[in-house]
Enzyme design. Structure first.
Site, PDB file in Angstrom:
ATOM      1  N   CYS A   3      42.287  33.475  18.958  1.00  0.00           N
ATOM      2  CA  CYS A   3      41.586  32.247  19.312  1.00  0.00           C
ATOM      3  C   CYS A   3      42.426  31.509  20.340  1.00  0.00           C
ATOM      4  O   CYS A   3      43.575  31.145  20.082  1.00  0.00           O
ATOM      5  CB  CYS A   3      41.353  31.376  18.075  1.00  0.00           C
ATOM      6  N   ASP A  29      40.005  20.588  30.206  1.00  0.00           N
ATOM      7  CA  ASP A  29      39.170  21.785  30.326  1.00  0.00           C
ATOM      8  C   ASP A  29      39.479  22.444  31.659  1.00  0.00           C
ATOM      9  O   ASP A  29      39.521  21.770  32.693  1.00  0.00           O
ATOM     10  CB  ASP A  29      37.686  21.376  30.249  1.00  0.00           C
ATOM     11  N   GLY A  91      25.612  26.706  24.021  1.00  0.00           N
ATOM     12  CA  GLY A  91      26.612  26.716  25.076  1.00  0.00           C
ATOM     13  C   GLY A  91      28.046  26.761  24.576  1.00  0.00           C
ATOM     14  O   GLY A  91      28.981  26.575  25.357  1.00  0.00           O
ATOM     15  N   HIS A  98      35.362  21.780  18.896  1.00  0.00           N
ATOM     16  CA  HIS A  98      35.951  20.812  19.824  1.00  0.00           C
ATOM     17  C   HIS A  98      34.907  19.846  20.349  1.00  0.00           C
ATOM     18  O   HIS A  98      33.731  20.164  20.439  1.00  0.00           O
ATOM     19  CB  HIS A  98      36.627  21.529  21.004  1.00  0.00           C
TER      20      HIS A  98
END
Lengths: 143, 143
Positions: A3, A29, A91, A98
């Site tokens: 992960c 991001d 999505g 998160h």
């Protein structure tokens, strides 16, 4: 399975970490909708919103609020979205829960969703279905 | 100014209410992205995410989780988004804070955002800006 967010928590993967406490980590991001787009992540692994324990949710939403204020101020955003995508159909691409904090500007909002319309009875029928499901699970909720 | 969500709370406006407790009310969005699209709203009026007190946030996110499970099950969704839009630039249309719960299905996700790219130094520069803002406000956060 590896992960990527667990790896970021454990410093096995790199990220521009902007916030960290005992329970929560936040970083930029790498594929931003706008610069400053931030992800707020519980350090423990939970696949999605429905499996995060209540105490962790509380930690997360409070940290998200705090970080959102700073992100908005830092990039001089006019507004922001706080979003969690759950499931591929929604999505979600990393299956470690998160929140996205997405700064928005007056000239950049281009998301024009295609809305549906309820038939005259349709809305009540959907509401009835959800009310009935909720009533079945009422006893497991300590809200 | 009249607030439509305050009016729903006070039963001065109609809605398909699916959930209510002392602090939170939830009802179907009249302009759904998918059927079952639900809004979760604090009964007290707060303009946006940044102005909701921590205790209310906790009430809201717990109720949202509970309701999301029921919505997903009721409409047999494959996934869901939990979204709060804040500011006109982010698509907020009712200025009384709320979470959207949007059921998603494997064949219906059409939101293809246009991502930005950071320059090689850009990401660190944005992170530095946010970290610096966060450090200034650290003392007002009791996370």
């Amino acid at each position: 399975m590896e992960c990527i967010f667990c790896n970021i928590v454990n410093r096995k993967a790199e990220a521009e970490i902007i916030y960290e406490d005992d329970n929560v980590i936040a970083f930029l991001d790498i594929q931003p909708i706008n610069y400053g787009h931030t992800l707020v992540v519980p350090k423990k692994h939970y696949d999605n919103f429905l499996t995060v324990p209540p105490e962790e949710l509380n930690n997360l939403i409070k940290a998200t609020q705090f970080i959102t204020g700073a992100v908005k101020r830092s990039v001089k955003a006019d507004g922001f979205n706080v979003i969690s995508n759950n499931g591929e159909s929604a999505g979600q691409t990393v299956f470690h829960f998160h929140f996205h904090i997405i700064p928005r500007f007056n000239d950049d909002f281009t998301f024009k969703p295609r809305f549906k319309n309820y038939t005259s009875d349709g809305m009540k029928q959907y509401a009835d279905k959800i009310r009935s499901t909720l009533s079945k699970y009422k006893d497991v909720f300590n809200g």
